[in-house]
Design a protein around this motif. Structure first.
Motif, mmCIF file in Angstrom:
data_model
loop_
_atom_site.group_PDB
_atom_site.id
_atom_site.type_symbol
_atom_site.label_atom_id
_atom_site.label_comp_id
_atom_site.label_asym_id
_atom_site.label_seq_id
_atom_site.Cartn_x
_atom_site.Cartn_y
_atom_site.Cartn_z
ATOM 1 N N GLY A 85 -6.589 -18.243 -53.513
ATOM 2 C CA GLY A 85 -4.934 -17.836 -53.768
ATOM 3 C C GLY A 85 -4.006 -18.406 -53.331
ATOM 4 O O GLY A 85 -2.681 -19.395 -53.501
ATOM 5 N N LEU A 86 -4.563 -18.771 -51.930
ATOM 6 C CA LEU A 86 -3.757 -19.623 -50.835
ATOM 7 C C LEU A 86 -3.645 -21.333 -51.438
ATOM 8 O O LEU A 86 -2.841 -21.727 -51.395
ATOM 9 C CB LEU A 86 -4.345 -19.724 -49.857
ATOM 10 C CG LEU A 86 -3.170 -18.411 -48.457
ATOM 11 C CD1 LEU A 86 -3.759 -17.489 -49.154
ATOM 12 C CD2 LEU A 86 -3.829 -18.748 -47.230
ATOM 13 N N LEU A 87 -4.080 -21.619 -51.377
ATOM 14 C CA LEU A 87 -5.122 -22.855 -52.646
ATOM 15 C C LEU A 87 -4.034 -23.020 -53.549
ATOM 16 O O LEU A 87 -3.225 -24.188 -54.114
ATOM 17 C CB LEU A 87 -6.086 -23.341 -52.391
ATOM 18 C CG LEU A 87 -6.416 -24.746 -52.660
ATOM 19 C CD1 LEU A 87 -5.910 -25.757 -51.677
ATOM 20 C CD2 LEU A 87 -7.653 -25.406 -53.285
ATOM 21 N N GLU A 88 -3.869 -22.772 -54.526
ATOM 22 C CA GLU A 88 -3.873 -22.502 -55.737
ATOM 23 C C GLU A 88 -1.770 -22.349 -55.823
ATOM 24 O O GLU A 88 -1.587 -23.288 -56.685
ATOM 25 C CB GLU A 88 -4.118 -21.466 -56.702
ATOM 26 C CG GLU A 88 -5.404 -22.103 -57.230
ATOM 27 C CD GLU A 88 -6.363 -21.715 -58.442
ATOM 28 O OE1 GLU A 88 -5.692 -20.556 -59.062
ATOM 29 O OE2 GLU A 88 -6.989 -21.964 -58.437
ATOM 30 N N LYS A 89 -1.520 -21.559 -55.103
ATOM 31 C CA LYS A 89 -0.572 -21.538 -55.146
ATOM 32 C C LYS A 89 0.594 -23.300 -53.995
ATOM 33 O O LYS A 89 1.433 -23.477 -54.517
ATOM 34 C CB LYS A 89 0.535 -20.231 -53.699
ATOM 35 C CG LYS A 89 1.440 -20.253 -52.861
ATOM 36 C CD LYS A 89 2.434 -19.064 -54.211
ATOM 37 C CE LYS A 89 3.782 -18.909 -53.739
ATOM 38 N NZ LYS A 89 4.447 -17.841 -54.855
ATOM 39 N N GLN A 90 -0.213 -23.479 -53.499
ATOM 40 C CA GLN A 90 -0.400 -24.370 -53.201
ATOM 41 C C GLN A 90 0.153 -25.639 -53.913
ATOM 42 O O GLN A 90 1.565 -26.633 -53.744
ATOM 43 C CB GLN A 90 -1.289 -25.592 -51.383
ATOM 44 C CG GLN A 90 -0.698 -24.551 -50.299
ATOM 45 C CD GLN A 90 0.795 -24.844 -50.076
ATOM 46 O OE1 GLN A 90 0.959 -25.959 -49.772
ATOM 47 N NE2 GLN A 90 1.211 -24.675 -49.593
ATOM 48 N N GLN A 134 0.773 -25.208 -57.008
ATOM 49 C CA GLN A 134 1.898 -25.528 -57.760
ATOM 50 C C GLN A 134 3.040 -26.024 -57.410
ATOM 51 O O GLN A 134 3.527 -27.161 -57.913
ATOM 52 C CB GLN A 134 2.435 -24.126 -57.678
ATOM 53 C CG GLN A 134 1.351 -22.484 -58.390
ATOM 54 C CD GLN A 134 2.010 -21.147 -58.237
ATOM 55 O OE1 GLN A 134 2.991 -21.743 -57.870
ATOM 56 N NE2 GLN A 134 1.405 -20.445 -58.579
ATOM 57 N N GLY A 135 2.789 -27.341 -56.138
ATOM 58 C CA GLY A 135 3.993 -27.662 -55.826
ATOM 59 C C GLY A 135 3.820 -29.326 -55.387
ATOM 60 O O GLY A 135 4.478 -30.178 -55.397
ATOM 61 N N SER A 136 2.735 -29.582 -56.254
ATOM 62 C CA SER A 136 2.119 -30.875 -56.451
ATOM 63 C C SER A 136 1.608 -31.305 -57.297
ATOM 64 O O SER A 136 1.228 -30.964 -58.322
ATOM 65 C CB SER A 136 1.186 -31.845 -55.435
ATOM 66 O OG SER A 136 0.447 -30.556 -55.850
ATOM 67 N N THR A 137 2.117 -32.985 -58.000
ATOM 68 C CA THR A 137 0.986 -33.402 -58.882
ATOM 69 C C THR A 137 -0.754 -33.811 -59.263
ATOM 70 O O THR A 137 -0.190 -34.716 -58.334
ATOM 71 C CB THR A 137 2.311 -34.547 -59.296
ATOM 72 O OG1 THR A 137 3.413 -34.404 -58.944
ATOM 73 C CG2 THR A 137 2.434 -34.976 -60.625
ATOM 74 N N PRO A 138 -0.867 -33.135 -59.053
ATOM 75 C CA PRO A 138 -2.177 -33.455 -59.984
ATOM 76 C C PRO A 138 -2.518 -35.470 -59.937
ATOM 77 O O PRO A 138 -1.011 -35.791 -60.658
ATOM 78 C CB PRO A 138 -2.775 -33.258 -60.695
ATOM 79 C CG PRO A 138 -2.197 -32.744 -61.275
ATOM 80 C CD PRO A 138 -0.871 -32.543 -60.704
ATOM 81 N N PRO A 139 -3.166 -35.733 -58.799
ATOM 82 C CA PRO A 139 -4.696 -35.337 -58.126
ATOM 83 C C PRO A 139 -3.991 -35.569 -56.607
ATOM 84 O O PRO A 139 -4.697 -35.521 -56.020
ATOM 85 C CB PRO A 139 -5.829 -36.297 -58.334
ATOM 86 C CG PRO A 139 -4.754 -37.609 -58.741
ATOM 87 C CD PRO A 139 -3.973 -37.374 -59.285
ATOM 88 N N GLN A 140 -2.961 -35.833 -56.712
ATOM 89 C CA GLN A 140 -1.861 -35.195 -54.915
ATOM 90 C C GLN A 140 -2.293 -34.103 -54.423
ATOM 91 O O GLN A 140 -2.314 -33.555 -54.870
ATOM 92 C CB GLN A 140 -0.514 -35.509 -55.223
ATOM 93 C CG GLN A 140 -0.159 -37.001 -54.967
ATOM 94 C CD GLN A 140 1.266 -37.798 -55.322
ATOM 95 O OE1 GLN A 140 1.840 -36.316 -55.394
ATOM 96 N NE2 GLN A 140 1.428 -38.567 -55.611
ATOM 97 N N LEU A 141 -2.793 -34.007 -53.177
ATOM 98 C CA LEU A 141 -2.856 -33.023 -52.270
ATOM 99 C C LEU A 141 -2.096 -33.317 -51.233
ATOM 100 O O LEU A 141 -2.313 -34.024 -50.649
ATOM 101 C CB LEU A 141 -4.391 -32.863 -51.960
ATOM 102 C CG LEU A 141 -5.576 -33.191 -53.217
ATOM 103 C CD1 LEU A 141 -6.902 -33.356 -53.125
ATOM 104 C CD2 LEU A 141 -5.604 -31.614 -53.831
ATOM 105 N N SER A 142 -2.128 -31.782 -50.946
ATOM 106 C CA SER A 142 -0.885 -31.594 -49.366
ATOM 107 C C SER A 142 -1.576 -31.681 -48.819
ATOM 108 O O SER A 142 -2.647 -31.155 -48.579
ATOM 109 C CB SER A 142 0.387 -30.958 -50.040
ATOM 110 O OG SER A 142 -0.988 -29.323 -49.731
ATOM 111 N N LYS A 143 -1.234 -32.055 -47.446
ATOM 112 C CA LYS A 143 -1.726 -31.991 -45.988
ATOM 113 C C LYS A 143 -2.536 -29.966 -45.852
ATOM 114 O O LYS A 143 -3.107 -29.448 -45.283
ATOM 115 C CB LYS A 143 -1.184 -31.998 -44.456
ATOM 116 C CG LYS A 143 -1.737 -32.390 -43.369
ATOM 117 C CD LYS A 143 -0.600 -33.303 -42.503
ATOM 118 C CE LYS A 143 -1.980 -33.250 -41.718
ATOM 119 N NZ LYS A 143 -0.355 -32.727 -39.682
ATOM 120 N N ALA A 144 -1.315 -29.408 -46.542
ATOM 121 C CA ALA A 144 -1.848 -28.182 -46.875
ATOM 122 C C ALA A 144 -2.728 -27.482 -47.395
ATOM 123 O O ALA A 144 -3.768 -26.430 -46.857
ATOM 124 C CB ALA A 144 -0.885 -27.487 -46.361
#
Lengths: 286, 215
Positions: free
Chosen positions: A257-262, A264-274
């Motif tokens: 749940g936490l990951l999918e919330k994170q 939401q704010g990014s463009t695939p396949p980019q991954l935030s540090k969080a």
């Protein structure tokens, strides 16, 4: 099994005789829903939701089933109505909203619970005023839960629905539930207020209250809080979730749940540090 | 701690009369990190007490290789629950002697938590313990099972299979570029098609980390 016991069990989502539906088709399930056999009707309602049969006839018949009088347990419960409400929530057709709102006045506690959850899933703001009325016990004719502590209303489901529906006008009504005697209800109030908070700082205080409860002595309550934190996707809880004394399976679902919330704010396949940090925690729990 | 002082710890496990005292006793025994504790820790896997079993698995994983043979020897006599915990221990230890058990668990165990642990374990096996002749067929077995695991109906097993594939890809010798390609193709498919965003995201991470490793 006494009528009371079977009533307590029959609110569980999954019917106990799945073999009855081994060969169901959408058309057959819709036909069964209108048939005479109560067991097949209850099963058909569940099946249509489980297999996402959103055909117009399915919606029509499920709406009719919300007012069914034939299937009533000794204790006054309406299993068919409960399953019909759950299915309508999953099927995502807002045509069901008026009928579901009507069903919030059902005498059966578990029908109202299923309806509140369905209205949450359908996301129609028209459900906010009636949910607020139910929260204040202003709808006549409703009976309390058949089991202790005999809650008057399915407060947790109502609170969660109001949070998801962004019902900011309900926040003053929700606040007192932070002190409710039933822990599960307190958690739902915090979860809801987190979603309704006007600022991030205000939201954080409710998220942090939930994190505290990950240390609750009661395993059932720790499990409930894991689900709440996963539902709101509260990132600062990631580490605490990973450390909670509970099954890894449940911690993984919460972290999802936490990951999918994170994400939401990014463009695939980019991954935030969080996002990467959450996945690192998940990897350790596999 | 020496081996003579372990007897009271074993007796505490054998004599525990409540779930809480059993958990405390198993934790103390596991913390001793002595090989003499292995039979008792293995016995705890069959006690149907999840908290104690988790502590016993942690203890067995910490002891590592010496626990593998006793775990494998007892496997056929385990009840289902004990077998599931043994799979978790073998997955954590990473000894290639556990390969067949992990492959079998990933393919056919009915509990998703066991399939999940097996998938992760297949990605972290200590391949360097195998002879060059054994390495190729063993990695092929792990690869087939993991590729199949990416089709599991449960998202968490697919997630674990991606983690496993990433681990296996990083461990493949240069002569196995064909297998690396197979893994990359499957990751690319999952990255676009898995119905759970979380599985997709883990696949992106695997692709990125493999890219860094091969550059």
């Amino acid at each position: 099994m006494s009528a009371m016991n079977s009533d307590a069990l029959s609110h569980l989502a999954e019917p106990d005789n799945p073999q009855a539906g081994g060969h169901l088709t959408p058309a057959q399930a819709i036909a069964n829903l209108q048939g005479q056999d109560l067991g097949l009707r209850v099963y058909a309602a569940w099946w249509l939701g489980r297999f996402r049969v959103s055909l117009p006839e399915a919606i029509d018949q499920l709406i009719i089933a919300l007012e069914d009088e034939a299937d009533q347990t000794g204790a006054g419960g309406y299993p068919l109505r409960r399953n019909a409400a759950r299915a309508l929530g999953k099927l995502g057709d807002c045509r069901a909203v008026p009928a579901l709102i009507q069903a919030l006045s059902c005498s059966d506690f578990y029908v109202r619970e299923a309806v509140a959850q369905a209205l949450e899933m359908l996301g129609d703001a028209a459900s906010i005023p009636p949910l607020m009325a139910l929260l204040q016990n202003q709808i006549p004719g409703t009976l309390p839960a058949p089991e202790p502590p005999h809650l008057e209303q399915p407060f947790d489901a109502i609170l969660e629905a109001l949070g998801t529906l962004k019902a900011t006008e309900a926040a003053p009504l929700i606040h007192p539930f932070l002190n409710h005697e039933v822990p599960r209800v307190r958690f739902s109030a915090a979860r809801s207020l987190y979603q309704l908070a006007p600022t991030e700082a205000a939201a954080q205080s409710f998220g942090d209250q939930l994190i505290q409860e990950l240390n609750n002595d009661d395993l059932q309550l720790r499990r409930a809080v894991l689900a709440d934190l996963g539902a709101i996707g509260y990132l600062p809880a990631a580490e605490a979730i990973a450390q909670t004394l509970a099954e890894n399976s449940l911690k993984l679902i919460a972290l999802k749940g936490l990951l999918e919330k994170q994400l939401q704010g990014s463009t695939p396949p980019q991954l935030s540090k969080a996002a990467i940090q959450v996945m690192d925690l998940m990897d350790e729990l596999l | 701690m020496n081996s003579s002082s372990i007897h009271p710890l074993i007796q505490a496990v054998d004599g525990a009369d409540s779930g809480a005292s059993l958990l405390a006793a198993v934790e103390a025994l596991a913390a001793a990190r002595l090989e003499a504790s292995i039979p008792t820790l293995i016995a705890v896997l069959g006690y149907n007490n999840p908290g104690a079993a988790v502590a016993a698995v942690d203890g067995l994983v910490a002891l590592g290789e010496p626990a593998v043979r006793p775990l494998l020897d007892k496997l056929d006599g385990y009840n289902y629950g004990a077998r599931a915990w043994a799979v978790r221990a073998l997955a954590g230890i990473g000894d290639p002697r556990g390969l067949d058990i992990l492959v079998d668990a990933l393919q056919s165990d009915f509990a998703m938590s066991v399939r999940r642990a097996a998938a992760r374990g297949l990605g972290t096996l200590h391949w360097h313990r195998l002879s060059p002749e054994e390495l190729e067929p063993s990695q092929g077995q792990a690869l087939d099972a993991l590729l199949q695991g990416t089709q599991d109906p449960e998202w968490i097993v697919r997630y674990a299979a991606v983690v496993g594939l990433q681990g296996l890809a990083a461990a493949l010798p240069e002569t196995q570029s064909q297998r690396l390609t197979e893994i990359q193709i499957q990751l690319q498919t999952l990255a676009q098609e898995d119905e759970h965003l979380t599985v997709q995201a883990r696949t992106w991470l695997a692709q990125q980390q493999l890219q860094i490793a091969t550059n």
